[in-house]
Design a protein around this motif. Structure first.
Motif, PDB file in Angstrom:
ATOM      1  N   PHE A  22      26.670  -8.367 -15.054  1.00 40.34           N
ATOM      2  CA  PHE A  22      26.905  -8.237 -16.463  1.00 40.34           C
ATOM      3  C   PHE A  22      26.376  -6.701 -16.893  1.00 40.34           C
ATOM      4  O   PHE A  22      27.277  -6.198 -17.491  1.00 40.34           O
ATOM      5  N   GLY A  23      25.244  -6.440 -16.334  1.00 36.20           N
ATOM      6  CA  GLY A  23      24.757  -5.115 -16.495  1.00 36.20           C
ATOM      7  C   GLY A  23      25.605  -3.916 -16.095  1.00 36.20           C
ATOM      8  O   GLY A  23      26.108  -2.876 -16.506  1.00 36.20           O
ATOM      9  N   CYS A  24      25.967  -4.112 -14.643  1.00 38.29           N
ATOM     10  CA  CYS A  24      26.933  -3.299 -13.863  1.00 38.29           C
ATOM     11  C   CYS A  24      28.389  -3.080 -14.535  1.00 38.29           C
ATOM     12  O   CYS A  24      29.073  -2.101 -14.593  1.00 38.29           O
ATOM     13  N   GLY A  25      28.763  -4.419 -15.111  1.00 40.35           N
ATOM     14  CA  GLY A  25      29.885  -4.280 -15.702  1.00 40.35           C
ATOM     15  C   GLY A  25      29.901  -3.352 -16.996  1.00 40.35           C
ATOM     16  O   GLY A  25      30.923  -3.011 -17.390  1.00 40.35           O
ATOM     17  N   VAL A  26      28.812  -3.629 -17.847  1.00 33.81           N
ATOM     18  CA  VAL A  26      28.849  -2.625 -19.057  1.00 33.81           C
ATOM     19  C   VAL A  26      28.900  -1.123 -18.558  1.00 33.81           C
ATOM     20  O   VAL A  26      29.625  -0.333 -19.121  1.00 33.81           O
ATOM     21  N   ILE A  27      28.171  -0.691 -17.488  1.00 30.52           N
ATOM     22  CA  ILE A  27      28.364   0.471 -17.004  1.00 30.52           C
ATOM     23  C   ILE A  27      29.605   0.951 -16.635  1.00 30.52           C
ATOM     24  O   ILE A  27      30.306   1.993 -16.793  1.00 30.52           O
ATOM     25  N   GLY A  28      30.247   0.001 -15.697  1.00 29.52           N
ATOM     26  CA  GLY A  28      31.733   0.340 -15.270  1.00 29.52           C
ATOM     27  C   GLY A  28      32.578   0.416 -16.268  1.00 29.52           C
ATOM     28  O   GLY A  28      33.495   1.100 -16.028  1.00 29.52           O
ATOM     29  N   ALA A  29      32.587  -0.526 -17.251  1.00 25.23           N
ATOM     30  CA  ALA A  29      33.423  -0.246 -18.401  1.00 25.23           C
ATOM     31  C   ALA A  29      33.456   1.000 -19.141  1.00 25.23           C
ATOM     32  O   ALA A  29      34.304   1.615 -19.472  1.00 25.23           O
ATOM     33  N   VAL A  30      32.152   1.511 -19.347  1.00 23.05           N
ATOM     34  CA  VAL A  30      32.143   2.744 -19.978  1.00 23.05           C
ATOM     35  C   VAL A  30      32.594   3.875 -19.042  1.00 23.05           C
ATOM     36  O   VAL A  30      32.909   4.875 -19.686  1.00 23.05           O
ATOM     37  N   SER A 522      25.218  10.310 -19.644  1.00 19.91           N
ATOM     38  CA  SER A 522      24.665  11.020 -18.415  1.00 19.91           C
ATOM     39  C   SER A 522      23.998  10.103 -17.466  1.00 19.91           C
ATOM     40  O   SER A 522      24.593   8.971 -17.180  1.00 19.91           O
ATOM     41  N   ALA A 523      22.636  10.277 -16.989  1.00 13.63           N
ATOM     42  CA  ALA A 523      21.949   9.240 -16.063  1.00 13.63           C
ATOM     43  C   ALA A 523      21.091   8.361 -16.711  1.00 13.63           C
ATOM     44  O   ALA A 523      20.458   7.287 -16.156  1.00 13.63           O
ATOM     45  N   THR A 524      21.344   8.244 -18.208  1.00 12.50           N
ATOM     46  CA  THR A 524      20.559   7.289 -18.872  1.00 12.50           C
ATOM     47  C   THR A 524      20.806   5.745 -18.557  1.00 12.50           C
ATOM     48  O   THR A 524      19.862   4.935 -18.236  1.00 12.50           O
ATOM     49  N   TYR A 525      22.106   5.268 -18.361  1.00 13.34           N
ATOM     50  CA  TYR A 525      22.496   4.112 -18.141  1.00 13.34           C
ATOM     51  C   TYR A 525      22.078   3.689 -16.641  1.00 13.34           C
ATOM     52  O   TYR A 525      21.671   2.495 -16.310  1.00 13.34           O
ATOM     53  N   LEU A 526      22.000   5.137 -15.712  1.00 16.05           N
ATOM     54  CA  LEU A 526      21.758   4.518 -14.418  1.00 16.05           C
ATOM     55  C   LEU A 526      20.483   4.185 -14.282  1.00 16.05           C
ATOM     56  O   LEU A 526      19.983   3.421 -13.424  1.00 16.05           O
ATOM     57  N   LEU A 527      19.486   4.928 -15.052  1.00 12.57           N
ATOM     58  CA  LEU A 527      18.113   4.789 -15.108  1.00 12.57           C
ATOM     59  C   LEU A 527      17.769   3.378 -15.702  1.00 12.57           C
ATOM     60  O   LEU A 527      16.923   2.705 -14.995  1.00 12.57           O
ATOM     61  N   ILE A 529      19.694   0.555 -15.361  1.00 14.13           N
ATOM     62  CA  ILE A 529      19.939  -0.328 -14.485  1.00 14.13           C
ATOM     63  C   ILE A 529      19.247  -0.477 -13.361  1.00 14.13           C
ATOM     64  O   ILE A 529      19.244  -1.328 -12.680  1.00 14.13           O
ATOM     65  N   ILE A 530      18.371   0.534 -13.002  1.00 12.52           N
ATOM     66  CA  ILE A 530      17.447   0.560 -11.789  1.00 12.52           C
ATOM     67  C   ILE A 530      16.482  -0.907 -12.043  1.00 12.52           C
ATOM     68  O   ILE A 530      16.212  -1.361 -10.728  1.00 12.52           O
ATOM     69  N   PRO A 531      15.763  -1.027 -12.984  1.00 13.96           N
ATOM     70  CA  PRO A 531      14.855  -2.281 -12.929  1.00 13.96           C
ATOM     71  C   PRO A 531      15.576  -3.621 -12.561  1.00 13.96           C
ATOM     72  O   PRO A 531      15.104  -4.193 -11.987  1.00 13.96           O
ATOM     73  N   ILE A 532      16.636  -3.727 -13.303  1.00 12.63           N
ATOM     74  CA  ILE A 532      17.315  -4.815 -13.250  1.00 12.63           C
ATOM     75  C   ILE A 532      17.864  -5.194 -11.588  1.00 12.63           C
ATOM     76  O   ILE A 532      17.832  -6.260 -11.061  1.00 12.63           O
ATOM     77  N   ALA A 533      18.405  -4.002 -11.232  1.00 15.84           N
ATOM     78  CA  ALA A 533      18.743  -4.009  -9.835  1.00 15.84           C
ATOM     79  C   ALA A 533      17.645  -4.373  -8.585  1.00 15.84           C
ATOM     80  O   ALA A 533      17.790  -5.024  -7.858  1.00 15.84           O
ATOM     81  N   ILE A 534      16.601  -3.731  -8.973  1.00 12.05           N
ATOM     82  CA  ILE A 534      15.202  -3.998  -8.227  1.00 12.05           C
ATOM     83  C   ILE A 534      14.853  -5.278  -8.105  1.00 12.05           C
ATOM     84  O   ILE A 534      14.610  -5.938  -7.159  1.00 12.05           O
ATOM     85  N   ILE A 535      14.672  -6.040  -9.362  1.00 19.34           N
ATOM     86  CA  ILE A 535      14.504  -7.371  -9.595  1.00 19.34           C
ATOM     87  C   ILE A 535      15.380  -8.093  -8.874  1.00 19.34           C
ATOM     88  O   ILE A 535      15.273  -9.312  -8.355  1.00 19.34           O
ATOM     89  N   THR A 536      16.556  -8.050  -8.973  1.00 21.47           N
ATOM     90  CA  THR A 536      17.825  -8.721  -8.419  1.00 21.47           C
ATOM     91  C   THR A 536      17.668  -8.710  -6.896  1.00 21.47           C
ATOM     92  O   THR A 536      17.901  -9.692  -6.169  1.00 21.47           O
ATOM     93  N   ILE A 537      17.490  -7.536  -6.410  1.00 24.56           N
ATOM     94  CA  ILE A 537      17.382  -7.672  -4.774  1.00 24.56           C
ATOM     95  C   ILE A 537      16.016  -8.362  -4.591  1.00 24.56           C
ATOM     96  O   ILE A 537      16.109  -8.930  -3.449  1.00 24.56           O
TER      97      ILE A 537
END
Length: 619
Positions: A22-30, A522-527, A529-537
């Motif tokens: 869901f989080g990656c989908g938001v970034i992907g859509a933007v 810019s890199a705000t959205y990437l920053l 999503i990083i905590p969400i990705a780390i917890i998922t991994i």
């Protein structure tokens, strides 16, 4: 039991992956669409209720973060439960329990565990901040490219059209060596005498607000086009007296045509279009030079019950081409005028350059002040009109513009030059009344303000007066082009209100829509999503470890032990009769290194106890 355990593990992985997706989908859509905005009704609701919007976004972000953190802690618990069946030190066991609870293990002797628990604790707390960043809509300007056409007044085709219009108004054909501006001035006097105040209202020209000057442009945006009244008969082109001016611009649809363009809260525009300005240089006439012959001595008093002075101002405009202009001013019975209340500022417009070797790409204006305006000596202003490309900014119902590039007039622009000179003459005549001159009053206010603050700075005051005079005539030139464009682009000027292709020039620019939604930051959205990705991994890694351990074990009943329950740990430790050191500093350090494992025995695994890893016990 194993089926139930497998289902639980699958649910943990699936839930965490769905949240990350869901989080990656938001970034992907933007990233894909660049700009996303809800329907106008929703965006208006968000604007009107910002606090409620913040609360809803925060609640959603908190719920997603809580679910993600809970799944992570469950995966840690499951992995630790299987890890305890093997040899594990008490300090690592304690670190695992801290992770399940989201706390930190502060043991500087075991700095790796301290850093690990500190890092994961920070990541867990950043989940809410990350989701809030991803989900919170922001105010932004959505750029939309637009293009269209407008009237081209720079080419030979318009010159022919303008010449035909001159003939319709009863003017002779204008040749390069015979610029006739008197007729044009008279024509303008007939046309504009009844509507000059309508055109020059407090809001600018034809209902359009300009910032200081028109720069020779006409609005190319419908919402900024001013009056919507349909011009009457014979009130278009050179007979223009205000009314609806046609525009022909439209947005360029991008590749994502499925995304509708919102109306937004406001719309600003930045357009590249044709303009017209002038380089104006004013200076005092050098009495030692014979190039400018300026005669203001021909006047006489007329007594008709009230005394008037009739002026006949004559100037030699080069090649023995005399130009004469008549004025009337108030005087007393003796023929004198009050210096404090009467102001006379005659001007004569010479329709071309003073040097016969030059082409007709400029004209000159001779002026001199009398009575109240006597501070202005006999002066000459050289006016060189320029064809320009202008960047026009349409903001808050105001049009401001700046010149991007300019080119001088060409021979085919002689009719255009004649019209501009005629407007200047019309303005110079109509600015003078029986008692004052509107141009002179403007110059007087500048001169008097300078002399009051700098009494001895006469040269500085004169320079400021000439600068103001240059700005005035530049504004007149720019207005003449705006008037001309407006007249020929008015509704009814051409059949079906469509300008022929050989009379148009391209305009293009950008429309900026103020709205609320999501855009790439810019890199705000990437920053975020990083905590969400780390917890998922980490959640998936711990769950996969548990799945592998379940397959290695003979039964799955060991999962009944919950290491996050402190009472369970105490019970298992007591059941194993662990012999440990006392709670002195050395004893604590020694005990933390003791390796233990959870021993499960009894019916259905009901007996669970911690024993030292090297200790063997029976069932």
């Amino acid at each position: 039991m194993q089926i139930q355990t497998t289902f639980c593990h699958a649910a943990i992985i699936s839930g965490q992956v769905i949240i990350l997706a869901f989080g990656c989908g938001v970034i992907g859509a933007v990233l894909y669409y660049n700009y996303l905005s809800p329907p106008d009704q929703v965006s208006n609701l968000w604007r009107d209720y910002p606090h409620e919007l913040t609360m809803v976004v925060t609640v959603i972000a908190t719920v997603l973060s809580l679910i993600s953190a809970t799944l992570f802690r469950i995966s840690i618990k499951e992995a630790l439960m299987h890890r305890m069946l093997q040899s594990i030190s008490l300090v690592h066991l304690g670190a695992g329990v801290s992770l399940m609870r989201g706390s930190i293990t502060l043991k500087f002797q075991c700095w790796k565990l301290t850093i690990l628990t500190l890092f994961l604790s920070v990541v867990l707390r950043l989940l809410t901040a990350g989701w809030t960043t991803l989900l919170t809509p922001i105010y932004f300007l959505w750029p939309i490219q637009i293009q269209g056409t407008e009237l081209d007044i720079t080419g030979i085709n318009f010159a022919i059209l303008l010449s035909n219009e001159f003939q319709k108004q009863g003017l002779i054909d204008i040749q390069d060596d015979s610029l006739e501006i008197s007729g044009i001035s008279g024509m303008l006097s007939r046309i504009l005498s009844g509507c000059i105040y309508y055109l020059h209202g407090r809001n600018g020209f034809n209902g359009v607000k300009y910032n200081s000057s028109t720069h020779g442009i006409v609005p190319t945006i419908e919402s900024y086009s001013g009056s919507h009244e349909v011009p009457g008969a014979n009130r278009t082109r050179l007979g223009f007296c205000g009314g609806n001016v046609t525009t022909n611009t439209a947005p360029i649809l991008g590749k994502h045509t499925s995304v509708s363009i919102p109306q937004g809260y406001s719309r600003n525009y930045s357009m590249l279009q044709q303009g017209l300005t002038a380089n104006v240089s004013c200076r005092a006439i050098d009495s030692s030079r014979t190039q400018f012959l300026w005669d203001t001595n021909n006047s006489n008093v007329i007594d008709t019950g009230a005394a008037f002075r009739l002026w006949k101002i004559t100037a030699n405009c080069g090649a023995n081409m005399p130009m004469t202009q008549q004025y009337v001013t108030n005087v007393d019975a003796s023929g004198d005028a009050s210096v404090s209340s009467i102001g006379f500022l005659p001007s004569v417009v010479c329709p071309g350059p003073m040097n016969m070797n030059e082409t007709y790409t400029s004209f000159t204006i001779l002026s001199q002040g009398f009575y109240k305006y006597s501070f202005l000596d006999a002066s000459v202003c050289e006016v060189i009109p320029l064809l320009t490309t202008v960047r026009a900014n349409y903001t808050n119902d105001l049009i401001s513009s700046e010149v991007i590039s300019s080119t001088p007039f060409r021979p085919e622009n002689v009719q255009l030059l004649s019209f501009i000179a005629g407007v200047a003459k019309f303005q110079s005549i109509n600015s003078q009344t029986l008692m004052i001159n509107t141009i002179g009053d403007t110059l007087y206010s500048v001169y008097s303000s300078r002399t009051k603050s700098c009494i001895v700075d006469h040269l500085g005051s004169q320079a400021r007066v000439y600068k103001e005079l240059e700005e005035y005539w530049r504004g007149v030139v720019e207005f003449s082009a705006t008037f001309l464009r407006s007249g020929f682009m008015a509704v009814g000027s051409f059949p079906d209100n469509t300008i022929p292709d050989d009379l148009v020039s391209k305009v293009n620019g950008t429309m900026y829509i103020s709205t609320i939604g999501w855009t790439w930051r810019s890199a705000t959205y990437l920053l975020a999503i990083i905590p969400i990705a780390i917890i998922t991994i980490l959640t998936c890694a711990c769950t996969l470890y548990s799945i592998l351990q379940v397959r290695k074990e003979d039964s799955g009943y060991s999962t009944a032990f919950d290491p996050s329950d402190t009472s369970r740990l105490v019970m298992a430790s007591a059941a194993g009769n662990l012999t440990l050191e006392d709670f002195y500093q050395e004893g604590i350090a020694a005990d933390e290194g003791v390796k233990v494992k959870l021993e499960v025995s009894g019916k259905d695994g009901g007996v669970k106890k911690f024993v030292k890893a090297q200790q063997e016990t029976g069932t």
